[in-house]
Design a protein around this motif. Structure first.
Motif, PDB file in Angstrom:
ATOM      1  N   VAL B 210       0.846  -1.202   0.000  1.00  0.00           N
ATOM      2  CA  VAL B 210       0.000   0.000   0.000  1.00  0.00           C
ATOM      3  C   VAL B 210       0.876   1.244   0.000  1.00  0.00           C
ATOM      4  CG1 VAL B 210      -1.792   1.255   1.261  1.00  0.00           C
ATOM      5  CG2 VAL B 210      -1.847  -1.238   1.164  1.00  0.00           C
ATOM      6  N   GLU B 211       1.960   1.198   0.796  1.00  0.00           N
ATOM      7  CA  GLU B 211       2.875   2.338   0.891  1.00  0.00           C
ATOM      8  C   GLU B 211       3.491   2.665  -0.471  1.00  0.00           C
ATOM      9  OE1 GLU B 211       7.034   3.099   2.972  1.00  0.00           O
ATOM     10  OE2 GLU B 211       5.638   1.988   4.265  1.00  0.00           O
ATOM     11  N   TYR B 212       3.857   1.628  -1.237  1.00  0.00           N
ATOM     12  CA  TYR B 212       4.471   1.839  -2.549  1.00  0.00           C
ATOM     13  C   TYR B 212       3.445   2.277  -3.598  1.00  0.00           C
ATOM     14  CZ  TYR B 212       8.380  -0.836  -0.566  1.00  0.00           C
ATOM     15  OH  TYR B 212       9.400  -1.281   0.218  1.00  0.00           O
ATOM     16  N   GLY B 213       2.169   2.189  -3.256  1.00  0.00           N
ATOM     17  CA  GLY B 213       1.143   2.584  -4.223  1.00  0.00           C
ATOM     18  C   GLY B 213       0.720   1.464  -5.149  1.00  0.00           C
ATOM     19  N   LEU B 214       1.221   0.264  -4.881  1.00  0.00           N
ATOM     20  CA  LEU B 214       0.885  -0.875  -5.742  1.00  0.00           C
ATOM     21  C   LEU B 214      -0.565  -1.282  -5.522  1.00  0.00           C
ATOM     22  CD1 LEU B 214       2.148  -2.927  -7.709  1.00  0.00           C
ATOM     23  CD2 LEU B 214       2.698  -4.360  -5.761  1.00  0.00           C
ATOM     24  N   ILE B 215      -0.955  -1.330  -4.245  1.00  0.00           N
ATOM     25  CA  ILE B 215      -2.314  -1.713  -3.862  1.00  0.00           C
ATOM     26  C   ILE B 215      -2.976  -0.489  -3.235  1.00  0.00           C
ATOM     27  CG2 ILE B 215      -3.612  -3.236  -2.272  1.00  0.00           C
ATOM     28  CD1 ILE B 215      -2.443  -4.811  -4.554  1.00  0.00           C
ATOM     29  N   ASP B 216      -4.299  -0.380  -3.378  1.00  0.00           N
ATOM     30  CA  ASP B 216      -4.979   0.836  -2.927  1.00  0.00           C
ATOM     31  C   ASP B 216      -5.211   0.891  -1.423  1.00  0.00           C
ATOM     32  OD1 ASP B 216      -5.219   1.985  -5.506  1.00  0.00           O
ATOM     33  OD2 ASP B 216      -6.784   0.537  -5.949  1.00  0.00           O
ATOM     34  N   GLY B 217      -5.441  -0.255  -0.790  1.00  0.00           N
ATOM     35  CA  GLY B 217      -5.715  -0.185   0.641  1.00  0.00           C
ATOM     36  C   GLY B 217      -5.556  -1.509   1.358  1.00  0.00           C
ATOM     37  N   ILE B 218      -5.408  -1.396   2.686  1.00  0.00           N
ATOM     38  CA  ILE B 218      -5.354  -2.582   3.532  1.00  0.00           C
ATOM     39  C   ILE B 218      -6.778  -2.938   3.901  1.00  0.00           C
ATOM     40  CG2 ILE B 218      -4.724  -3.377   5.864  1.00  0.00           C
ATOM     41  CD1 ILE B 218      -2.251  -3.280   4.402  1.00  0.00           C
ATOM     42  N   GLY B 219      -7.143  -4.182   3.761  1.00  0.00           N
ATOM     43  CA  GLY B 219      -8.493  -4.564   4.160  1.00  0.00           C
ATOM     44  C   GLY B 219      -8.857  -5.946   3.694  1.00  0.00           C
ATOM     45  N   GLY B 220      -9.925  -6.446   4.271  1.00  0.00           N
ATOM     46  CA  GLY B 220     -10.395  -7.779   3.915  1.00  0.00           C
ATOM     47  C   GLY B 220     -11.794  -7.739   3.348  1.00  0.00           C
ATOM     48  N   VAL B 221     -12.612  -8.681   3.766  1.00  0.00           N
ATOM     49  CA  VAL B 221     -13.935  -8.858   3.182  1.00  0.00           C
ATOM     50  C   VAL B 221     -14.823  -7.625   3.414  1.00  0.00           C
ATOM     51  CG1 VAL B 221     -16.004 -10.293   3.184  1.00  0.00           C
ATOM     52  CG2 VAL B 221     -13.773 -11.342   3.489  1.00  0.00           C
ATOM     53  N   THR B 222     -14.862  -7.136   4.661  1.00  0.00           N
ATOM     54  CA  THR B 222     -15.750  -6.017   4.972  1.00  0.00           C
ATOM     55  C   THR B 222     -15.435  -4.807   4.111  1.00  0.00           C
ATOM     56  OG1 THR B 222     -15.555  -6.781   7.235  1.00  0.00           O
ATOM     57  CG2 THR B 222     -16.712  -4.715   6.910  1.00  0.00           C
ATOM     58  N   GLN B 223     -14.149  -4.447   4.096  1.00  0.00           N
ATOM     59  CA  GLN B 223     -13.736  -3.261   3.348  1.00  0.00           C
ATOM     60  C   GLN B 223     -14.043  -3.435   1.861  1.00  0.00           C
ATOM     61  OE1 GLN B 223     -11.998  -4.680   5.717  1.00  0.00           O
ATOM     62  NE2 GLN B 223     -11.240  -3.128   7.114  1.00  0.00           N
ATOM     63  N   ALA B 224     -13.760  -4.630   1.365  1.00  0.00           N
ATOM     64  CA  ALA B 224     -13.977  -4.884  -0.064  1.00  0.00           C
ATOM     65  C   ALA B 224     -15.457  -4.768  -0.409  1.00  0.00           C
ATOM     66  CB  ALA B 224     -13.449  -6.267  -0.423  1.00  0.00           C
TER      67      ALA B 224
END
Lengths: 67, 244
Positions: B210-224
């Motif tokens: 997430v820090e590198y900008g590769l992935i948009d956010g930290i999260g699992g099922v709920t967030q998704a």
């Protein structure tokens, strides 16, 4: 037996093609299923190929079901 | 008397059939009934094990066959009842072109898509993860970024290197296009030495991705699910306003 080698397991113990040929992708009641042919000629369900989460809740299509 | 007995016999047979179905269910799932859910407007595409492309892998490998996935993606695009797609990833990587095919399919779907990297989204799992409109990674998941490699017969000519270099660029270009990571950073991670024991590359853990900008956010099922529902609402928002 302990093997110490950089080779892949399948390079040492090749998998018979017969095993792979027993697996088929079939359509059953409008659903795509990945099945394995058993010795008695019946088909056992390996995987439901679907994106509908409800298909995975269908008790008729649980893994291991004999079709 | 006889008829009664016959009836009883019939009933017994029926009971036996019921029992065997019940026993089978318990054997398969360890429980007698499975919960039912209402019709879902969100479909799930799980990419698990190896991404299998042009070569069929031995039977003991757990694979995701891209030829099975592509028609499903078309069906998702076509079906008006389906409003969103969640892509679940736990893959070690696999065939570059099959992976890119899947990535491009997911990226070009008009409906909102969200991906979740669980466990691992290595090698070609990286472009698949970033292909969704919004991507999540669970804190414990990792993504290995490394240069592509070739197996089988390799002809030792400069053209082989050029071919591989081009294929490498296709992967890099896609990831740069679909995520917020800088090209320099991605290449730096890809060609880093000393991070992987026997290889060139980097193993990026959830937070770092997430820090590198590769992935948009930290999260699992709920967030998704929240994100996807938000995007679905946005997607159909204006049309409803016009009706009012």
């Amino acid at each position: 037996m302990i093997l110490y080698t950089p080779l892949a397991e399948t390079d040492i113990f090749p998998v018979s093609e017969a095993e792979l040929n027993k697996r088929h992708c079939v359509s059953h009641n409008g659903r795509q299923l990945y099945v394995e042919e058993m010795e008695d000629g019946q088909f056992q369900l390996l995987q439901v190929l679907s994106t509908d989460p409800n298909d995975f809740m269908n008790p008729d299509y649980t893994p291991g079901t004999i079709l | 008397m006889d008829k009664d007995q016959e009836k009883k016999g019939d009933q017994n047979q029926g009971d036996q059939a019921n029992n065997s179905a019940l026993v089978q269910k318990i054997q398969q799932l360890g429980q007698s009934n499975v919960p039912q859910a209402p019709d879902s407007n969100i479909h799930v595409l799980s990419i698990i094990g190896q991404v299998e492309g042009h070569v069929q892998l031995p039977a003991q490998n757990k694979t995701t066959k891209y030829e099975h996935m592509l028609p499903q993606l078309i069906a998702i695009e076509q079906n008006p009842k389906i409003e969103g797609l969640i892509v679940l990833l736990n893959t070690v990587g696999g065939d570059v072109e099959a992976g890119l095919a899947l990535s491009e399919m997911i990226a070009s779907i008009s409906k909102p898509t969200v991906s979740v990297v669980l466990g691992g989204g290595h090698s070609i799992g990286v472009p698949i993860a970033v292909s969704a409109d919004y991507s999540y990674i669970v804190p414990t998941a990792t993504m290995t970024i490394h240069p592509i490699r070739l197996n089988g017969l390799v002809i030792g000519v400069p053209q082989t290197f050029e071919y591989m270099d081009k294929m490498q660029d296709r992967v890099i270009d896609f990831v740069i296009r679909q995520s917020n990571i800088e090209e320099e950073k991605f290449k730096e991670l890809m060609f880093a030495k000393g991070n992987l024991t026997r290889d060139i590359g980097t193993n990026v853990v959830g937070d770092d991705a997430v820090e590198y900008g590769l992935i948009d956010g930290i999260g699992g099922v709920t967030q998704a699910m929240q994100k996807l529902n938000e995007m679905i609402d946005e997607n159909k928002g204006p049309e409803e306003q016009v009706i009012q």
